[in-house]
Scaffold this motif. Structure first.
Motif, PDB file in Angstrom:
ATOM      1  N   GLY A 129       0.799  -1.219   0.000  1.00 63.95           N
ATOM      2  CA  GLY A 129       0.000   0.000   0.000  1.00 63.95           C
ATOM      3  C   GLY A 129       0.827   1.262   0.000  1.00 63.95           C
ATOM      4  N   LEU A 130       2.151   1.128   0.029  1.00 64.13           N
ATOM      5  CA  LEU A 130       3.063   2.280   0.019  1.00 64.13           C
ATOM      6  C   LEU A 130       3.466   2.613  -1.407  1.00 64.13           C
ATOM      7  N   PRO A 131       4.048   3.795  -1.636  1.00 66.47           N
ATOM      8  CA  PRO A 131       4.319   4.239  -3.004  1.00 66.47           C
ATOM      9  C   PRO A 131       5.131   3.273  -3.864  1.00 66.47           C
ATOM     10  N   GLY A 132       6.127   2.575  -3.305  1.00 65.42           N
ATOM     11  CA  GLY A 132       6.878   1.607  -4.085  1.00 65.42           C
ATOM     12  C   GLY A 132       7.864   2.229  -5.056  1.00 65.42           C
ATOM     13  N   ASP A 133       8.329   1.420  -6.008  1.00 62.10           N
ATOM     14  CA  ASP A 133       9.376   1.866  -6.941  1.00 62.10           C
ATOM     15  C   ASP A 133       8.900   3.015  -7.821  1.00 62.10           C
ATOM     16  N   ILE A 134       7.721   2.861  -8.429  1.00 61.97           N
ATOM     17  CA  ILE A 134       7.190   3.941  -9.264  1.00 61.97           C
ATOM     18  C   ILE A 134       6.888   5.162  -8.409  1.00 61.97           C
ATOM     19  N   ASN A 163      -1.580   7.818   2.354  1.00 59.05           N
ATOM     20  CA  ASN A 163      -2.000   8.909   3.241  1.00 59.05           C
ATOM     21  C   ASN A 163      -1.202   8.933   4.542  1.00 59.05           C
ATOM     22  N   GLN A 164      -0.681   7.767   4.941  1.00 60.51           N
ATOM     23  CA  GLN A 164       0.114   7.682   6.164  1.00 60.51           C
ATOM     24  C   GLN A 164       1.612   7.806   5.900  1.00 60.51           C
ATOM     25  N   TYR A 165       1.985   7.943   4.627  1.00 56.23           N
ATOM     26  CA  TYR A 165       3.397   8.042   4.254  1.00 56.23           C
ATOM     27  C   TYR A 165       3.938   9.395   4.713  1.00 56.23           C
ATOM     28  N   PRO A 166       5.189   9.456   5.192  1.00 55.00           N
ATOM     29  CA  PRO A 166       5.740  10.753   5.627  1.00 55.00           C
ATOM     30  C   PRO A 166       5.655  11.800   4.516  1.00 55.00           C
ATOM     31  N   LYS A 167       5.263  13.002   4.862  1.00 55.12           N
ATOM     32  CA  LYS A 167       5.098  14.060   3.872  1.00 55.12           C
ATOM     33  C   LYS A 167       6.454  14.445   3.291  1.00 55.12           C
ATOM     34  N   VAL A 168       6.502  14.618   1.973  1.00 56.00           N
ATOM     35  CA  VAL A 168       7.729  14.935   1.264  1.00 56.00           C
ATOM     36  C   VAL A 168       7.576  16.290   0.578  1.00 56.00           C
ATOM     37  N   ARG A 169       8.414  17.262   0.922  1.00 55.71           N
ATOM     38  CA  ARG A 169       8.467  18.586   0.275  1.00 55.71           C
ATOM     39  C   ARG A 169       7.092  19.237   0.134  1.00 55.71           C
ATOM     40  N   GLY A 170       6.241  19.018   1.126  1.00 54.35           N
ATOM     41  CA  GLY A 170       4.926  19.653   1.107  1.00 54.35           C
ATOM     42  C   GLY A 170       3.967  19.069   0.097  1.00 54.35           C
ATOM     43  N   ILE A 171       4.301  17.921  -0.492  1.00 55.17           N
ATOM     44  CA  ILE A 171       3.443  17.306  -1.506  1.00 55.17           C
ATOM     45  C   ILE A 171       2.210  16.702  -0.837  1.00 55.17           C
ATOM     46  N   ASP A 172       1.047  17.011  -1.393  1.00 56.67           N
ATOM     47  CA  ASP A 172      -0.219  16.461  -0.902  1.00 56.67           C
ATOM     48  C   ASP A 172      -0.420  15.098  -1.557  1.00 56.67           C
ATOM     49  N   ALA A 173      -0.125  14.027  -0.821  1.00 55.93           N
ATOM     50  CA  ALA A 173      -0.239  12.665  -1.351  1.00 55.93           C
ATOM     51  C   ALA A 173      -1.493  12.018  -0.789  1.00 55.93           C
ATOM     52  N   ARG A 174      -2.321  11.476  -1.676  1.00 58.04           N
ATOM     53  CA  ARG A 174      -3.579  10.907  -1.210  1.00 58.04           C
ATOM     54  C   ARG A 174      -4.017   9.727  -2.066  1.00 58.04           C
ATOM     55  N   PHE A 175      -4.616   8.754  -1.397  1.00 58.18           N
ATOM     56  CA  PHE A 175      -5.266   7.616  -2.046  1.00 58.18           C
ATOM     57  C   PHE A 175      -6.769   7.846  -1.983  1.00 58.18           C
ATOM     58  N   PHE A 176      -7.476   7.438  -3.036  1.00 51.38           N
ATOM     59  CA  PHE A 176      -8.932   7.544  -2.966  1.00 51.38           C
ATOM     60  C   PHE A 176      -9.571   6.475  -3.849  1.00 51.38           C
ATOM     61  N   GLN A 177     -10.812   6.195  -3.547  1.00 54.03           N
ATOM     62  CA  GLN A 177     -11.655   5.354  -4.386  1.00 54.03           C
ATOM     63  C   GLN A 177     -12.854   6.170  -4.823  1.00 54.03           C
ATOM     64  N   ALA A 178     -13.297   5.942  -6.038  1.00 57.41           N
ATOM     65  CA  ALA A 178     -14.377   6.744  -6.602  1.00 57.41           C
ATOM     66  C   ALA A 178     -15.625   6.701  -5.724  1.00 57.41           C
ATOM     67  N   ARG A 179     -16.250   7.839  -5.579  1.00 60.56           N
ATOM     68  CA  ARG A 179     -17.464   7.991  -4.767  1.00 60.56           C
ATOM     69  C   ARG A 179     -18.641   8.253  -5.707  1.00 60.56           C
ATOM     70  N   PRO A 180     -19.484   7.235  -5.956  1.00 60.75           N
ATOM     71  CA  PRO A 180     -20.579   7.418  -6.920  1.00 60.75           C
ATOM     72  C   PRO A 180     -21.551   8.506  -6.479  1.00 60.75           C
ATOM     73  N   ASN A 181     -21.897   9.379  -7.409  1.00 65.19           N
ATOM     74  CA  ASN A 181     -22.938  10.373  -7.154  1.00 65.19           C
ATOM     75  C   ASN A 181     -23.486  10.873  -8.484  1.00 65.19           C
ATOM     76  N   ARG A 182     -24.749  11.202  -8.507  1.00 65.84           N
ATOM     77  CA  ARG A 182     -25.422  11.539  -9.756  1.00 65.84           C
ATOM     78  C   ARG A 182     -24.866  12.805 -10.393  1.00 65.84           C
ATOM     79  N   ALA A 183     -24.472  13.783  -9.603  1.00 66.02           N
ATOM     80  CA  ALA A 183     -23.978  15.045 -10.166  1.00 66.02           C
ATOM     81  C   ALA A 183     -22.721  14.825 -11.011  1.00 66.02           C
ATOM     82  N   ASP A 184     -21.775  14.056 -10.495  1.00 68.46           N
ATOM     83  CA  ASP A 184     -20.565  13.782 -11.268  1.00 68.46           C
ATOM     84  C   ASP A 184     -20.884  12.936 -12.498  1.00 68.46           C
ATOM     85  N   PHE A 185     -21.779  11.970 -12.356  1.00 72.16           N
ATOM     86  CA  PHE A 185     -22.164  11.160 -13.506  1.00 72.16           C
ATOM     87  C   PHE A 185     -22.807  12.019 -14.591  1.00 72.16           C
ATOM     88  N   GLU A 186     -23.614  12.987 -14.171  1.00 70.34           N
ATOM     89  CA  GLU A 186     -24.248  13.868 -15.149  1.00 70.34           C
ATOM     90  C   GLU A 186     -23.210  14.695 -15.899  1.00 70.34           C
TER      91      GLU A 186
END
Length: 326
Positions: free
Chosen positions: A226-231, A254-277
């Protein structure tokens, strides 16, 4: 009704046709007669059993038999008492948490959108997960602005090829990674630069830092931890200070130490009608086209062939399951 279910983990041959009851509806759900669905990376990793060996195992169902599938496109047959935006015979597409490979699917109202007559069920069945993931990655989590530079990994894949189109339409400078035989395809989507990550070190080829990285590449060194890895390490090296690193694979970033102020985040799509539209609007305006690599029938044999195809190269866009081919 018919469902195609996984009866053991490991090989596509374990997909079997079963008879199960039509799912009951809650007040906020819509019953869809499924006409088309597709294969997504989560389906592949769950079918193989790989997810169950990872730290994310507790987030996925493991009880067999298991009906896979997230995307659904079809016809509304019945609506719950509190449903206000859909009626019987509407043509719709959307997402379920798991279990779209069956004749009828119960879907939350807010996880659906009406599709235009110009969009076939097969085309609609390829759209929801990859388009929504790309949309939310770029505009909700990445806050992409015109003129920004973005690196999109796996540019020929489902999420990647949707994200390239959306980013380019939004005025971004797009760099992508893809195998060399997909370079023409990825450039045709709008990528300004493309690198084969299997042959060159993209971190040394990118001469100016990027504002955003969107990573949907299934790097084995990432998937297991679950960590960034080689890539991921190379991604950090090309992102500007205080830039944004969005991953749909590195679930612990999200738990990885912050590097140079970079906002690093993992997410999964959140279904909602507005975005689908919004996504449907882009499709109607020819600003987004979800590429279908191949379509297979909604049978146990068809799904077996589809999952075998998903393991082969070259890969490009989406693999669709259609009831019209039964």
């Amino acid at each position: 009704m018919k469902a195609i279910a996984l009866t053991s983990f490991g090989v596509p041959e374990a997909l079997e046709e079963l008879e199960i009851p039509v799912p009951p509806l809650t007040d906020t759900q819509v019953l869809i007669e499924m006409r088309a669905s597709s294969i997504n990376p989560a389906d592949i990793q769950l079918r193989s059993g790989a997810i169950l060996q990872s730290p994310m195992a507790d987030k996925f169902p493991a009880q067999l038999p298991l009906v896979l599938g997230i995307d659904v496109a079809g016809i509304v047959k019945e609506v719950g008492e509190k449903v206000r935006h859909f009626k019987p015979r509407d043509r719709v597409m959307g997402m379920v948490p798991m279990g779209s490979y069956m004749d009828y699917v119960a879907v939350e109202e807010d996880h659906l959108v009406v599709i235009p007559q110009s969009l076939s069920f097969e085309e609609a069945g390829a759209v929801p997960t990859v388009a929504l993931t790309a949309w939310q990655a770029l505009f909700e989590h990445g806050r992409l602005q015109p003129g920004e530079r973005i690196l999109i990994h796996a540019g020929a894949g489902g999420v990647g090829h949707a994200a390239i189109q959306l980013a380019k339409q939004h005025g971004a400078y797009v760099i992508a990674t893809a195998r060399d035989y997909n370079h023409d395809f990825v450039k045709g989507l709008g990528a300004d630069e493309v690198f084969d990550y299997t042959k060159v070190d993209f971190a040394t080829k990118i001469t100016e830092p990027v504002d955003i990285v969107l990573d949907s590449a299934m790097d084995p060194s990432t998937f297991g931890t679950g960590l960034p890895g080689d890539i991921g390490d190379k991604n950090y090296s090309v992102i500007k200070d205080a830039g944004t690193y969005i991953s749909v694979v590195a679930f612990a970033i999200n738990q990885y130490p912050k590097v140079r102020g970079i906002d690093a985040r993992f997410f999964q799509a959140r279904p909602n009608r507005a975005d689908f539209e919004a996504i449907v609007h882009h499709i109607q305006k020819n600003k987004l086209n979800i590429h279908i690599d191949k379509t297979y029938p909604f049978t146990a044999q068809g799904l077996f062939q589809a999952y075998r195809k998903s393991e082969e190269l070259p890969k490009r866009g989406k693999i669709v399951i259609s009831k019209n081919m039964e």
